[in-house]
Enzyme design. Structure first.
Site, mmCIF file in Angstrom:
data_model
loop_
_atom_site.group_PDB
_atom_site.id
_atom_site.type_symbol
_atom_site.label_atom_id
_atom_site.label_comp_id
_atom_site.label_asym_id
_atom_site.label_seq_id
_atom_site.Cartn_x
_atom_site.Cartn_y
_atom_site.Cartn_z
ATOM 1 N N SER A 158 0.840 -1.194 0.000
ATOM 2 C CA SER A 158 0.000 0.000 0.000
ATOM 3 C C SER A 158 0.872 1.240 0.000
ATOM 4 C CB SER A 158 -0.904 0.016 1.236
ATOM 5 O OG SER A 158 -1.571 1.252 1.369
ATOM 6 N N TYR B 268 -3.197 -0.673 10.326
ATOM 7 C CA TYR B 268 -3.138 -1.005 8.897
ATOM 8 C C TYR B 268 -1.800 -0.588 8.289
ATOM 9 C CZ TYR B 268 -4.377 -0.983 3.915
ATOM 10 O OH TYR B 268 -4.399 -1.194 2.558
#
Length: 678
Positions: free
Chosen positions: A555, A568
Site C-alpha cells: 500500500s 493497517y
C-alpha cells in the site's frame, strides 16, 4: 444452410464422441458423402464431409469439417507415387477442397474418401484397441466378430491405409468394418444410423467378449506393498511429491500438471505386471503422441517415505532422459525434426496415482485420460492374450513424422504467462479478482483463494472452467489452512510459479481507539498471512527448480504516514519490508519478489465496502460515494485508481519484460508525492 448429410454427420459424431467408451478426446474421425449443386457450373457434384485435423468428435461443428470434391479426391489414386512418398498426398487434398473455410483435411481423409460407403467412422475405443494390440489379434478378430469385421495389419495412417481399407471393403461385402492392427477400428454404413450402429456393435461386442473371456487377473497377482494408500494419505503424498515431479517433467520446457488417482491407475500400479507393461508403452498413435512412448514409473512401494521417493524419482529422471535420447538417436535420420524434449509426460507413483503433463491444463488432463485409455487397452489385451504394441521404430516414425511436426508448427503462439500457475489470495473480489482475471487472460492457470469457498469458486467459474481456474477456501492467518491451499494448487495444476499476496482487511481507528485485538487481526491476516503464504509457496518453487515470482500487494500507506491508521499502515510496512528480505533470500533460487503499492482503490474493494470507506470519508470530510473522486483529485495525475490498474502492474512484474527485477515496489497511486519511494 447445412447439407442434410453434413448435419447427420455432425449429430452422429457428437453422439459417438461424447461417450469415452467409443473414442478418446480429439481421437478418430467420421465422414459422410452426398451431392450438392456446384455454384459455378450449376451441376450436381459429389462431396465428402470429413472431420478436420485436430478436431474433437464430441464437440464437432460444421466449421470443424473439411469438404472435398469426391471425384478429385478419388482421382488422386492415379497420381499416387507409392507408400514411400504417401505424405505428399496430404498437400494434394488441398486441391480437392470445395469452397472456402472449414478445417484442414486430416491424414485420415483418404480412408473416408476412398472407402466405397456413404458414411464411415474411424474410432479409438479401448475395447477395439485391446483386440488390435493383442499378440493374436487377427485370430481374435475372426473369433469375436466372424466375417463381419476384417483384420487389417498395422499400417501407419495415410493414403495407403485408405487404399487398403477400400480394398477390404470391396472384397468383403458382408463386412461392416475392420480392426486396424495396433490402432483402432473403422466401420461404415449406407446411412448415418447404419454406420453408427456398426461402430457401436464392434465396440460393444469386443467389450462383451473381453468381459466374458478375460483371465481373472490380467495384470498379474497383487504386488506386495503396492496397494493404494487411503485417499487422504495418497493425496497428501501426491501434494508432497507434486512439485518435484513437475520439475522433473519441466527440465526442457515448463509444463502444467494434472493428478489422477482413479481406480484404473491404482489397480494397475498395485499389480505385479505393471513394470513390464509400463516399459512396453502405448500403441495407438493418439495415445503415445500425448503420453510419449512410455511413462516414468517409480519403483518403490506405496509406503515409501517422501524423502526416499524424491531421491529415487530424481535418479529415474536422469535414466529416463538418457533412455529417450537413445531412442531418438536410434531412429532419427538427417531429415528428422529435432528432439522435442526428453522429459516424461506421464509419471506413475504406486499407491498414489498418476501425474500427467502438457503445455496447458487441458493438454495435461487429456494426456492422463489417454494413459487411462492405454491401461484399459492393456487390461483387455492381457486378459485375452498378450499385449503387443506396435514396435519402437513405428512409434518414432509417427512421433517425429514431418506431418506431425507441421501440425505442431501451426499451433498458435503461447500467451506470455502460458504454463505458469498463479495463486492469488483474497481473490474473490476487488484487486485480487482483477489480478486473477488478468493473469488468466495472459495464459496462466489461476488458483483463487478466499475466506469464502463459495465466493472463490464463483470467481473461478467467472474466469473459466477448471482447466483455467479453481477456487479454494483459505484463512491465510492459519498455517494449516495455508498448507492445504498450496496442496490444492499442486494437485490442481502441478505446482505454483506465481504468488500474489493480496488478502487483507483494514480498520480505520485512531491510536487510542485501536485495540490489541484490532492490531492482531490486521497483522495476522496481512503480515503473518503473507509470511505463511510466501513460506509455503517458496518451498514448492524451490522443489520445482523453475524459479518463480512472489508479489505483495502492499500500500501507499507502507511509506506514507496518515491519521487514524496505525494498525493497517504498520502491517503494510511489514509487508513492504518482507519484499526486500525475501528478494535477498530467494534470489539464489531464481525467485523474484516484488511489491505493488496501490492507493485509493475504491471500486470493487471489499475493504472499502466493509466500513473502511465510510471511516476514511469521515476523516477527509467527504461523502463516501465521492471517496474515489476525492482520492483522484489529490493525486498528481488526477486519475482514479481501479483494480485493473493494480492487476496490470502485477502482470508487468511477472511478465516476460521484467525478468531481471527483484526487490522493487511499484506505486500505482496516480501520483502521491508524499509516498514517493526514496
Amino acid at each position: 444452410m447445412t447439407h442434410p448429410a453434413a448435419a447427420d454427420l455432425i449429430a452422429r459424431s457428437n453422439r459417438l464422441g461424447s461417450d469415452p467408451k467409443n473414442t478418446n478426446y480429439a481421437g478418430g474421425n467420421t465422414s459422410a458423402k452426398g451431392t450438392e449443386t456446384d455454384p459455378v457450373t450449376g451441376q450436381p457434384v459429389e462431396l465428402v464431409w470429413v472431420k478436420g485435423s485436430g478436431g474433437d468428435l464430441g464437440t464437432l461443428t460444421e466449421q470443424g469439417l473439411a469438404v472435398l470434391r469426391l471425384d478429385r479426391m478419388r482421382a488422386l489414386v492415379d497420381v499416387y507415387p507409392g507408400v514411400e512418398r504417401e505424405d505428399e498426398m496430404v498437400a494434394a487434398f488441398d486441391y480437392c477442397l470445395h469452397g472456402k473455410g472449414g478445417a484442414a483435411p486430416s491424414i485420415d481423409t483418404a480412408m473416408h474418401g476412398l472407402v466405397d460407403a456413404p458414411h464411415v467412422d474411424h474410432l479409438h475405443p479401448d475395447s477395439g484397441i485391446a483386440v488390435a494390440t493383442a499378440a493374436d489379434g487377427q485370430e481374435l478378430t475372426s473369433t469375436i466378430f466372424g466375417d463381419k469385421v476384417v483384420w487389417v495389419p498395422w499400417r501407419r495412417p495415410g493414403f495407403q491405409l485408405g487404399l487398403d481399407i477400400a480394398e477390404i471393403k470391396e472384397k468383403n461385402p458382408q463386412a461392416i468394418g475392420c480392426i486396424l492392427g495396433g490402432h483402432g477400428i473403422t466401420a461404415w454404413g449406407e446411412t448415418s444410423d447404419e454406420a453408427e450402429r456398426a461402430s457401436l456393435w464392434i465396440i460393444d461386442t469386443a467389450a462383451a467378449y473381453i468381459a466374458e473371456h478375460s483371465r481373472p487377473e490380467p495384470f498379474g497377482p497383487p504386488l506386495a506393498g503396492y496397494a493404494p494408500l487411503p485417499q487422504a494419505e495418497r493425496r497428501a503424498k501426491a501434494a508432497a511429491l507434486g512439485a518435484t515431479i513437475r520439475g522433473i517433467a519441466s527440465q526442457d520446457r515448463p509444463m502444467v500438471g494434472h493428478f489422477t488417482d482413479t481406480g484404473e491407475v491404482l489397480d494397475f500400479l498395485a499389480s505385479s505386471e505393471h513394470p513390464r507393461l509400463g516399459a512396453l508403452g502405448t500403441s495407438c498413435p493418439d495415445h503415445f503422441l500425448r503420453t510419449k512412448v512410455k511413462p516414468l514409473v517409480l519403483d518403490l512401494p506405496s509406503d515409501a517415505p517422501v524423502e526416499d521417493c524424491v531421491a529415487r524419482l530424481k535418479e529415474l529422471a536422469v535414466a529416463y532422459r538418457e533412455d529417450y535420447q537413445a531412442y531418438y538417436d536410434r531412429h532419427a535420420t538427417p531429415e528428422s525434426p529435432a528432439i522435442r524434449g526428453a522429459d516424461p509426460l506421464i509419471v506413475l507413483v504406486p499407491g498414489v496415482g498418476m501425474f500427467s503433463f502438457g503445455k496447458d491444463k487441458q493438454t495435461a488432463r487429456v494426456a492422463g485420460e489417454f494413459y487411462v485409455n492405454a491401461i484399459n487397452v492393456m487390461r483387455g489385451a492381457e486378459g485375452l492374450s498378450t499385449y503387443a504394441p506396435i514396435d519402437e521404430a513405428e512409434k518414432f516414425r509417427i512421433e517425429y513424422w514431418a506431418l506431425e511436426e507441421a501440425k505442431l508448427q501451426r499451433m498458435p503462439k503461447p500467451k506470455p504467462l502460458a504454463t505458469r500457475v498463479a495463486l492469488v489470495t483474497g481473490a474473490a473480489g476487488g484487486i485480487g479478482k482483477a489480478t486473477a482475471k488478468k493473469l488468466a487472460a495472459e495464459g496462466a492457470c489461476v488458483v483463487i483463494a478466499d475466506l469464502s469457498l463459495e465466493k472463490a469458486q464463483a470467481a473461478a467459474a467467472e474466469i473459466g472452467g477448471s482447466d483455467v481456474a479453481v477456487g479454494v477456501a483459505a484463512d491465510v492467518s492459519d498455517e494449516d489452512a495455508v498448507q492445504a491451499m498450496v496442496d490444492a494448487a499442486v494437485l490442481a495444476f502441478g505446482g505454483v510459479d506465481l504468488v500474489v499476496n493480496n488478502a487483507g482487511l483494514s480498520l480505520s481507528k485512531s491510536l487510542m481507539d485501536t485495540t490489541a485485538a484490532d492490531w492482531d487481526l490486521q497483522h495476522n491476516v496481512m503480515a503473518k498471512g503473507s509470511f505463511l503464504v510466501s513460506k509455503a509457496t517458496a518451498k514448492v518453487m524451490v522443489e520445482q527448480e523453475m524459479g518463480g515470482d512472489i508479489v505483495y500487494i502492499s500500500s501507499k500507506n507502507s511509506v506514507f504516514a496518515g491519521p487514524n491508521n496505525i494498525a493497517y499502515s504498520a502491517t503494510k510496512a511489514d509487508q513492504a519490508h518482507q519484499v526486500r528480505l525475501l528478494a535477498a533470500e530467494l534470489g539464489a533460487h531464481g525467485i523474484k519478489v516484488n511489491g505493488v503499492n496501490p492507493d485509493g482503490v475504491v471500486q470493487g474493494s471489499g475493504i472499502f465496502a466493509s466500513g473502511w470507506g465510510a471511516n476514511r470519508a469521515a476523516v477527509y470530510g467527504v461523502e463516501e460515494k465521492d471517496l474515489g473522486k476525492f482520492y483522484a483529485q489529490r493525486t498528481i495525475l488526477k486519475r482514479e485508481v481501479l483494480p485493473e490498474n493494480i492487476a496490470n502492474a502485477v502482470f508487468v512484474l511477472c511478465g516476460p519484460d521484467m525478468t531481471h527485477t527483484t526487490g522493487l515496489h511499484v506505486p500505482v497511486d496516480a501520483g502521491v508525492a508524499a509516498a514517493f519511494l526514496r
